[in-house]
Design a protein around this motif. Structure first.
Motif, PDB file in Angstrom:
ATOM      1  N   ASP A  62       0.833  -1.208   0.000  1.00 24.61           N
ATOM      2  CA  ASP A  62       0.000   0.000   0.000  1.00 24.61           C
ATOM      3  C   ASP A  62       0.863   1.252   0.000  1.00 24.61           C
ATOM      4  N   LYS A  63       1.908   1.235   0.814  1.00 22.39           N
ATOM      5  CA  LYS A  63       2.826   2.380   0.858  1.00 22.39           C
ATOM      6  C   LYS A  63       3.526   2.550  -0.493  1.00 22.39           C
ATOM      7  N   TYR A  64       3.902   1.434  -1.107  1.00 19.58           N
ATOM      8  CA  TYR A  64       4.534   1.485  -2.429  1.00 19.58           C
ATOM      9  C   TYR A  64       3.604   2.163  -3.438  1.00 19.58           C
ATOM     10  N   ARG A  65       2.335   1.775  -3.456  1.00 13.64           N
ATOM     11  CA  ARG A  65       1.378   2.360  -4.409  1.00 13.64           C
ATOM     12  C   ARG A  65       1.222   3.868  -4.185  1.00 13.64           C
ATOM     13  N   ILE A  66       1.203   4.289  -2.938  1.00 18.43           N
ATOM     14  CA  ILE A  66       1.098   5.718  -2.628  1.00 18.43           C
ATOM     15  C   ILE A  66       2.343   6.449  -3.133  1.00 18.43           C
ATOM     16  N   LEU A  67       3.514   5.911  -2.800  1.00 20.40           N
ATOM     17  CA  LEU A  67       4.763   6.532  -3.243  1.00 20.40           C
ATOM     18  C   LEU A  67       4.870   6.550  -4.770  1.00 20.40           C
ATOM     19  N   LYS A  68       4.430   5.492  -5.417  1.00 22.01           N
ATOM     20  CA  LYS A  68       4.469   5.438  -6.881  1.00 22.01           C
ATOM     21  C   LYS A  68       3.593   6.527  -7.478  1.00 22.01           C
ATOM     22  N   ASP A  72       5.327   9.395  -9.690  1.00 23.82           N
ATOM     23  CA  ASP A  72       4.976   9.455 -11.114  1.00 23.82           C
ATOM     24  C   ASP A  72       4.697  10.885 -11.565  1.00 23.82           C
ATOM     25  N   GLU A  73       4.162  11.686 -10.675  1.00 21.46           N
ATOM     26  CA  GLU A  73       3.783  13.073 -10.995  1.00 21.46           C
ATOM     27  C   GLU A  73       4.585  14.093 -10.193  1.00 21.46           C
ATOM     28  N   ILE A  74       5.785  13.714  -9.765  1.00 20.73           N
ATOM     29  CA  ILE A  74       6.519  14.561  -8.817  1.00 20.73           C
ATOM     30  C   ILE A  74       6.857  15.945  -9.366  1.00 20.73           C
ATOM     31  N   LEU A  75       7.222  16.071 -10.613  1.00 18.97           N
ATOM     32  CA  LEU A  75       7.558  17.401 -11.143  1.00 18.97           C
ATOM     33  C   LEU A  75       6.342  18.327 -11.124  1.00 18.97           C
ATOM     34  N   SER A  76       5.206  17.842 -11.566  1.00 21.03           N
ATOM     35  CA  SER A  76       4.008  18.691 -11.566  1.00 21.03           C
ATOM     36  C   SER A  76       3.504  18.921 -10.146  1.00 21.03           C
ATOM     37  N   ASN A  77       3.661  17.929  -9.251  1.00 20.80           N
ATOM     38  CA  ASN A  77       3.255  18.129  -7.855  1.00 20.80           C
ATOM     39  C   ASN A  77       4.074  19.232  -7.196  1.00 20.80           C
ATOM     40  N   ILE A 102      10.773  10.147  -2.328  1.00 21.31           N
ATOM     41  CA  ILE A 102      10.125  11.245  -3.056  1.00 21.31           C
ATOM     42  C   ILE A 102      11.155  12.278  -3.503  1.00 21.31           C
ATOM     43  N   LEU A 103      12.021  12.699  -2.592  1.00 25.02           N
ATOM     44  CA  LEU A 103      13.046  13.686  -2.934  1.00 25.02           C
ATOM     45  C   LEU A 103      13.978  13.149  -4.022  1.00 25.02           C
ATOM     46  N   ASN A 104      14.407  11.908  -3.888  1.00 26.93           N
ATOM     47  CA  ASN A 104      15.308  11.332  -4.885  1.00 26.93           C
ATOM     48  C   ASN A 104      14.659  11.259  -6.260  1.00 26.93           C
ATOM     49  N   HIS A 105      13.401  10.848  -6.317  1.00 28.11           N
ATOM     50  CA  HIS A 105      12.738  10.781  -7.621  1.00 28.11           C
ATOM     51  C   HIS A 105      12.583  12.172  -8.231  1.00 28.11           C
ATOM     52  N   PHE A 106      12.340  13.165  -7.397  1.00 31.42           N
ATOM     53  CA  PHE A 106      12.297  14.536  -7.921  1.00 31.42           C
ATOM     54  C   PHE A 106      13.660  14.899  -8.512  1.00 31.42           C
ATOM     55  N   ILE A 107      14.718  14.613  -7.773  1.00 35.23           N
ATOM     56  CA  ILE A 107      16.064  14.923  -8.249  1.00 35.23           C
ATOM     57  C   ILE A 107      16.372  14.152  -9.525  1.00 35.23           C
ATOM     58  N   TYR A 108      16.045  12.849  -9.562  1.00 38.47           N
ATOM     59  CA  TYR A 108      16.318  12.042 -10.755  1.00 38.47           C
ATOM     60  C   TYR A 108      15.649  12.656 -11.982  1.00 38.47           C
ATOM     61  N   LYS A 109      14.404  13.109 -11.803  1.00 36.19           N
ATOM     62  CA  LYS A 109      13.654  13.625 -12.953  1.00 36.19           C
ATOM     63  C   LYS A 109      14.023  15.060 -13.297  1.00 36.19           C
ATOM     64  N   ALA A 110      14.448  15.847 -12.315  1.00 39.11           N
ATOM     65  CA  ALA A 110      14.717  17.261 -12.546  1.00 39.11           C
ATOM     66  C   ALA A 110      16.169  17.555 -12.907  1.00 39.11           C
ATOM     67  N   CYS A 111      17.092  16.659 -12.588  1.00 37.80           N
ATOM     68  CA  CYS A 111      18.507  16.990 -12.805  1.00 37.80           C
ATOM     69  C   CYS A 111      18.880  17.044 -14.277  1.00 37.80           C
ATOM     70  N   LEU A 112      18.055  16.499 -15.154  1.00 39.23           N
ATOM     71  CA  LEU A 112      18.345  16.567 -16.583  1.00 39.23           C
ATOM     72  C   LEU A 112      17.510  17.624 -17.290  1.00 39.23           C
ATOM     73  N   THR A 113      16.902  18.508 -16.509  1.00 43.29           N
ATOM     74  CA  THR A 113      16.107  19.600 -17.078  1.00 43.29           C
ATOM     75  C   THR A 113      16.799  20.925 -16.820  1.00 43.29           C
ATOM     76  N   ASP A 114      16.197  22.010 -17.271  1.00 43.08           N
ATOM     77  CA  ASP A 114      16.780  23.335 -17.035  1.00 43.08           C
ATOM     78  C   ASP A 114      16.561  23.811 -15.600  1.00 43.08           C
ATOM     79  N   ARG A 115      15.920  23.020 -14.762  1.00 43.79           N
ATOM     80  CA  ARG A 115      15.777  23.350 -13.334  1.00 43.79           C
ATOM     81  C   ARG A 115      17.119  23.233 -12.607  1.00 43.79           C
ATOM     82  N   PHE A 116      18.015  22.422 -13.148  1.00 44.09           N
ATOM     83  CA  PHE A 116      19.269  22.101 -12.480  1.00 44.09           C
ATOM     84  C   PHE A 116      20.382  23.054 -12.874  1.00 44.09           C
TER      85      PHE A 116
END
Length: 125
Positions: A62-68, A72-77, A102-116
Motif C-alpha cells: 500500500d505504501k509502495y502504491r502511494i509513493l508510486k 509518477d507526478e513529482i515534477l508537476s506536484n 520522493i526527494l530522490n525521484h524529484f532529483i532524478y527527474k529534474a537533474c536533466l532539465t533546465d531546473r538544475f
C-alpha cells in the motif's frame, strides 16, 4: 556489459536506458551521472539514502502504491506546491526512507532539465 566505465558505481543503473541497452550511446561517457551525483550532493541527502527509490523499495504494498503515485507526478506536484507530511508514533517505520524516495525521484527527474544548475540544490534533505 556496461556502456561506460562510469556505470559501475552509478545509482541510476536500475532504470538507465543506456545501461539496459534500450538506448545506444552517442558519446563515450555519461554526462547524466555527473549531473545526478552533483544534484544529490547539493541536496545533502545522507549517503545511506542515495539509493532510496522505488526501484529498490521493499516493504508495504500500500505504501509502495502511494509513493508510486506521488513520484509518477513529482515534477508537476512540486510545481503545484504540494507538500508531504510523514508522521508516526515510533522510529523505524520508514518515514525518512519514504521522504527520501520522493526527494530522490524529484532529483532524478529534474537533474536533466533546465531546473538544475551545478551550484543550487533542487531540494534539501
Amino acid at each position: 556489459m556496461a556502456p561506460f566505465s562510469e556505470c559501475n558505481d552509478c545509482i541510476a543503473k536500475k532504470w538507465c536506458k543506456l545501461y539496459s541497452g534500450e538506448l545506444k550511446p552517442t558519446k563515450n561517457w555519461c554526462t547524466s551521472k555527473f549531473r545526478l551525483y552533483r544534484a544529490m550532493e547539493l541536496s545533502k541527502i545522507p549517503i545511506n539514502y542515495f539509493e532510496a527509490n522505488l526501484f529498490n523499495y521493499i516493504g508495504n504494498e500500500d505504501k509502495y502504491r502511494i509513493l508510486k503515485g506521488v513520484t509518477d507526478e513529482i515534477l508537476s506536484n512540486v510545481d503545484k506546491g504540494i507538500n508531504y507530511f510523514f508522521y508516526g508514533s515510533s522510529p523505524g517505520t520508514g518515514k525518512t526512507y519514504s521522504a527520501c524516495v520522493i526527494l530522490n525521484h524529484f532529483i532524478y527527474k529534474a537533474c536533466l532539465t533546465d531546473r538544475f544548475d551545478f551550484e543550487n540544490p533542487l531540494g534539501l534533505f
